[in-house]
Design a protein around this motif. Structure first.
Motif, short mmCIF file in Angstrom:
data_model
loop_
_atom_site.label_atom_id
_atom_site.label_comp_id
_atom_site.label_asym_id
_atom_site.label_seq_id
_atom_site.Cartn_x
_atom_site.Cartn_y
_atom_site.Cartn_z
N GLU A 1 0.85 -1.18 0.00
CA GLU A 1 0.00 0.00 0.00
C GLU A 1 0.89 1.24 0.00
OE1 GLU A 1 -3.39 0.51 -0.02
OE2 GLU A 1 -3.55 -1.59 -0.50
N PRO A 2 0.57 2.23 -0.79
CA PRO A 2 1.38 3.44 -0.76
C PRO A 2 1.22 4.16 0.58
CG PRO A 2 -0.57 3.76 -2.12
CD PRO A 2 -0.54 2.31 -1.73
N THR A 3 2.30 4.77 1.03
CA THR A 3 2.22 5.51 2.28
C THR A 3 1.45 6.79 2.07
OG1 THR A 3 4.32 6.57 1.83
CG2 THR A 3 4.40 4.57 3.13
N LYS A 4 0.57 7.09 3.00
CA LYS A 4 -0.25 8.29 2.88
C LYS A 4 0.43 9.42 3.64
CE LYS A 4 -4.50 5.75 2.32
NZ LYS A 4 -5.84 5.49 2.79
N PRO A 5 0.46 10.62 3.07
CA PRO A 5 1.11 11.73 3.76
C PRO A 5 0.31 12.15 5.00
CG PRO A 5 0.03 12.48 1.77
CD PRO A 5 -0.07 10.98 1.77
N VAL A 6 1.04 12.64 5.98
CA VAL A 6 0.42 13.12 7.21
C VAL A 6 0.27 14.63 7.07
CG1 VAL A 6 0.68 13.33 9.70
CG2 VAL A 6 1.49 11.28 8.52
N PRO A 7 -0.94 15.16 7.26
CA PRO A 7 -1.14 16.60 7.13
C PRO A 7 -0.26 17.38 8.11
CG PRO A 7 -3.24 15.47 7.29
CD PRO A 7 -2.18 14.46 7.57
N GLY A 8 0.34 18.46 7.61
CA GLY A 8 1.14 19.32 8.46
C GLY A 8 2.62 19.00 8.49
N THR A 9 3.05 17.92 7.83
CA THR A 9 4.47 17.60 7.81
C THR A 9 5.09 18.10 6.50
OG1 THR A 9 4.01 15.42 6.85
CG2 THR A 9 4.20 15.54 9.25
N PRO A 10 6.34 18.59 6.55
CA PRO A 10 6.98 19.08 5.33
C PRO A 10 7.30 17.93 4.37
CG PRO A 10 8.49 19.17 7.17
CD PRO A 10 7.15 18.77 7.73
N LYS A 11 7.40 18.24 3.10
CA LYS A 11 7.70 17.23 2.09
C LYS A 11 9.14 16.75 2.14
CE LYS A 11 4.27 18.33 -1.38
NZ LYS A 11 4.07 18.65 -2.77
N GLY A 12 10.01 17.50 2.78
CA GLY A 12 11.40 17.06 2.87
C GLY A 12 12.34 17.84 1.99
N GLY A 13 11.83 18.80 1.24
CA GLY A 13 12.66 19.63 0.41
C GLY A 13 13.40 20.68 1.23
N THR A 14 14.55 21.10 0.76
CA THR A 14 15.30 22.13 1.48
C THR A 14 15.10 23.47 0.80
OG1 THR A 14 17.26 21.65 0.17
CG2 THR A 14 17.04 20.50 2.26
N ARG A 15 15.09 24.52 1.57
CA ARG A 15 14.94 25.86 1.02
C ARG A 15 16.06 26.73 1.46
NH1 ARG A 15 9.10 28.21 0.25
NH2 ARG A 15 8.40 26.62 -1.16
#
Length: 51
Positions: A37-51
């Motif tokens: 099953e694909p993992t479902k994203p948790v609302p409010g967590t960052p995608k992991g990209g850096t800025r």
């Protein structure tokens, strides 16, 4: 000796180890077999990209 045409999903799941029964792969014929099953994203967590 005759072969069965289909095996029920319940019978296949019984043969999985206990830890994989709830979270193990599921059979999806439209996608080509046993898939996790694909993992479902948790609302409010960052995608992991850096800025």
């Amino acid at each position: 000796m005759a072969f069965r045409k289909t095996i029920s999903q319940d019978e296949l799941r019984e043969k999985l180890p206990e830890r994989e029964r709830a979270t193990g792969p599921t059979y999806q014929a439209s996608r080509g077999g046993w898939l996790q099953e694909p993992t479902k994203p948790v609302p409010g967590t960052p995608k992991g990209g850096t800025r």
